[in-house]
Design an enzyme around this catalytic site. Structure first.
Site, short mmCIF file in Angstrom:
data_model
loop_
_atom_site.label_atom_id
_atom_site.label_comp_id
_atom_site.label_asym_id
_atom_site.label_seq_id
_atom_site.Cartn_x
_atom_site.Cartn_y
_atom_site.Cartn_z
N TYR A 12 -6.78 4.69 -6.81
CA TYR A 12 -6.86 4.68 -5.35
C TYR A 12 -8.21 4.14 -4.94
O TYR A 12 -9.17 4.87 -4.75
CB TYR A 12 -6.65 6.11 -4.84
CG TYR A 12 -6.67 6.24 -3.34
CD1 TYR A 12 -5.62 5.78 -2.57
CD2 TYR A 12 -7.74 6.85 -2.70
CE1 TYR A 12 -5.63 5.92 -1.19
CE2 TYR A 12 -7.76 7.01 -1.32
CZ TYR A 12 -6.70 6.54 -0.57
OH TYR A 12 -6.71 6.70 0.78
N TYR A 23 0.84 -1.21 0.00
CA TYR A 23 0.00 0.00 0.00
C TYR A 23 0.86 1.25 0.00
O TYR A 23 1.73 1.44 0.85
CB TYR A 23 -0.88 -0.02 1.24
CG TYR A 23 -1.96 1.05 1.29
CD1 TYR A 23 -3.27 0.71 1.04
CD2 TYR A 23 -1.66 2.37 1.60
CE1 TYR A 23 -4.28 1.67 1.10
CE2 TYR A 23 -2.66 3.33 1.65
CZ TYR A 23 -3.96 2.98 1.40
OH TYR A 23 -4.95 3.93 1.47
#
Ligand code: ZN
Lengths: 389, 148
Positions: free
Chosen positions: A343, A292
């Site tokens: 995202y 991430y």
């Protein structure tokens, strides 16, 4: 002790995502995006919507499972769960919680999902608008320390200082993500390659983060479906097994006003040993990683704290194409991830991990057998998955 | 402290959120202290540990007997950042500014966030020595820092 873990007992059997939009450009509501991603994951698995009996998400997802179940006509909810904590710390946590529910027999087919259309609500990156601020934020916000980038740049600066790491490491991470996005037609940054020069010429957001060190903001939704290994064998897709899942946080992390005793950390130090211990493998066995990226600095620390390289090796590990498919030693964020695919608050990284284990990635790592998904960095709690084919 | 440094000129523009004590009273002594130009940190009466931000019990020995003690206000830069992209409307025309995370050696190395006064483009190094500057607002005082 293996009896008490989820190892090899659960598989991801379906993945689904909407088209990914630039922030604010979704033609439909966030809730509709959630419905679409879940239905696509169901179809991908070869299941019926009626088979879904559990829901898991994270970061206060607004799309309540009760409303989802009503809209979808799900016959019954047997499990619903929200992973505490903000940011992307719950990406793998939501999947791990879904897995736990499946192993415990609470539910048979649990969907882990995330839907985001921030423009329809409020953006993450904007400062507090009120005239007065109370509590822990009162010790930082009046000084202009209020956005995620500002919270995480401070930690990153300290980590780079402690280990003598230059901007090149952050640049290398950004370049890998953008390179991979050029292979991926789903990616927001598809057709928009990044060069080292344009990285360095981009504006500072907050030192040491240039514009390209920061995640995108997008509209869309993604979902994965988990069930037991036994049920998975009869379904449409090649099952992708969970070797391990972990969530948590270290000693006094996120103490007020940046007083965490161990400050320059992505907060994976207590998780990584548990994760690899549960899986019974070592970091050397990881063939491909989805880590991430709220900001590249967190990726740098995550790689070190999962034992994929030492802090001393980190700069070399992140540069000279080592993170880039197809020739790098550890292809990282092979869909483009939060920086260049979209995202979806990191859930897109789980979908990409599943594709790698199925052999269907647009940057398919040859003979990949183990994929790490690390979610959160620098928040609390954080979470991890190890996937295998 | 030998010399007390006070400013009524705000480092950041007017319109930034200002602190207010927590409704449950937990950090009221801290903000009362800054108003009186005293940098107060919680210290455990039982085991002597320092902690900031304040809490109801000591994180080390879980005693509820906590006192507030005064730091000299001299510290070292533990980490810093130069912010370029404004995320608050009051900062739109401000240009870059410096945030420092300051460690207080005489208070168990607890850390506090503030701005480093002076040229926002100045070269900052981790380990630089700084001292507190009181930035007085109408009903509250911020903790700022300057180089020694
Ligand atoms: Zn104590």
């Amino acid at each position: 002790m293996t009896d008490y873990t989820i190892k090899d007992k659960v598989a991801i059997v379906g993945i689904g995502e909407t088209r990914y939009y630039k922030a604010g450009q979704s033609p439909v509501s966030e809730f509709q995006l959630a419905l679409e991603a879940i239905q696509k994951a169901v179809a991908d698995a070869g299941l019926q919507v009626e088979d879904i009996d559990g829901f898991a998400s994270y970061s206060d997802d607004r799309n309540d499972p009760v409303r989802l179940a009503a809209a979808l006509g799900v016959p019954q909810i047997q499990f619903s769960n929200m992973h505490w904590g903000g940011g992307g710390g719950g990406v793998a946590g939501a999947v791990g919680n879904a897995a736990a529910a499946v192993v415990a027999g609470y539910a048979k087919h649990v969907v882990a999902f995330r839907a985001l259309a921030q423009g329809q609500f409020g953006r993450f990156g904007q400062g507090h608008a009120g005239a007065r601020v109370r509590g822990p934020m009162a010790y930082s916000m009046p000084y202009g320390l209020m956005s995620p980038a500002q919270m995480f740049a401070m930690r990153t600066q300290r980590f780079m200082y402690e280990h003598n790491i230059s901007q090149e490491a952050l640049c290398g991470i950004a370049l890998a993500s953008y390179k991979h996005a050029q292979q991926n037609p789903r990616a927001i940054m598809y057709g928009r390659p990044l060069t080292r020069e344009s990285y360095y010429n981009s504006r500072w957001i907050v030192e040491p983060f240039h514009l390209f060190d920061c995640c995108l903001e997008n509209d869309g939704a993604a979902a994965v479906i988990l069930t037991t290994t036994e049920r998975a064998r009869d379904l449409k897709q090649k099952p992708v097994y969970l070797m391990a899942a972990a969530q948590g946080s270290g000693y006094r992390q996120w103490t007020a006003a940046h007083n965490d005793p161990d400050y320059a950390t992505s907060n994976f130090k207590t998780l990584a040993p548990r994760l690899f211990g549960m899986a019974g493998i070592t970091p050397k066995d990881v063939d491909v990683a989805q880590v991430y990226e709220n900001f590249t600095g967190g990726v740098l620390m995550s790689l070190v704290e999962h034992g994929l390289c030492s802090a001393e090796e980190a700069e070399a590990f992140c540069t000279n194409g080592n993170l880039e498919w197809p020739n790098g030693g550890l292809p990282l964020n092979t869909s483009g991830g939060n920086l260049a695919e979209a995202y979806m608050h990191g859930l897109e990284l789980v979908l990409e991990g599943v594709r790698q284990m199925r052999g269907t990635s647009t940057c398919q790592v040859k003979d990949a057998q183990v994929c790490l998904v690390a979610a959160g960095p620098m928040v609390a709690p954080v979470s991890d998955l190890l996937l295998r084919n | 402290m030998s010399v007390e440094h006070v400013t009524t000129v705000s480092y950041l523009p007017e319109g930034m959120p200002l602190p207010a004590p927590m409704p449950d009273g937990l950090d009221a002594p801290f903000w009362e202290g800054t108003k009186q130009h005293k940098l107060l940190v919680q210290r455990c009466k039982t085991c002597g540990s320092f902690q900031f931000g304040p809490e109801w019990i000591c994180h080390k020995c879980r005693s509820g007997e906590l006192s507030w003690v005064e730091s000299s206000g001299r510290g070292k830069v533990y980490a810093f950042e130069r912010v370029w992209h404004p995320v608050h409307k009051a900062l739109k025309e401000r240009g870059p500014y410096l945030i420092v995370l300051v460690e207080l050696p005489d208070a168990g190395n607890v850390r506090m966030v503030g701005n480093l006064l002076g040229d926002p483009q100045q070269d900052v190094k981790i380990g630089d020595s700084v001292e507190v500057v009181w930035e007085d607002h109408t009903d509250v005082t911020l903790v700022q820092w300057q180089r020694i």
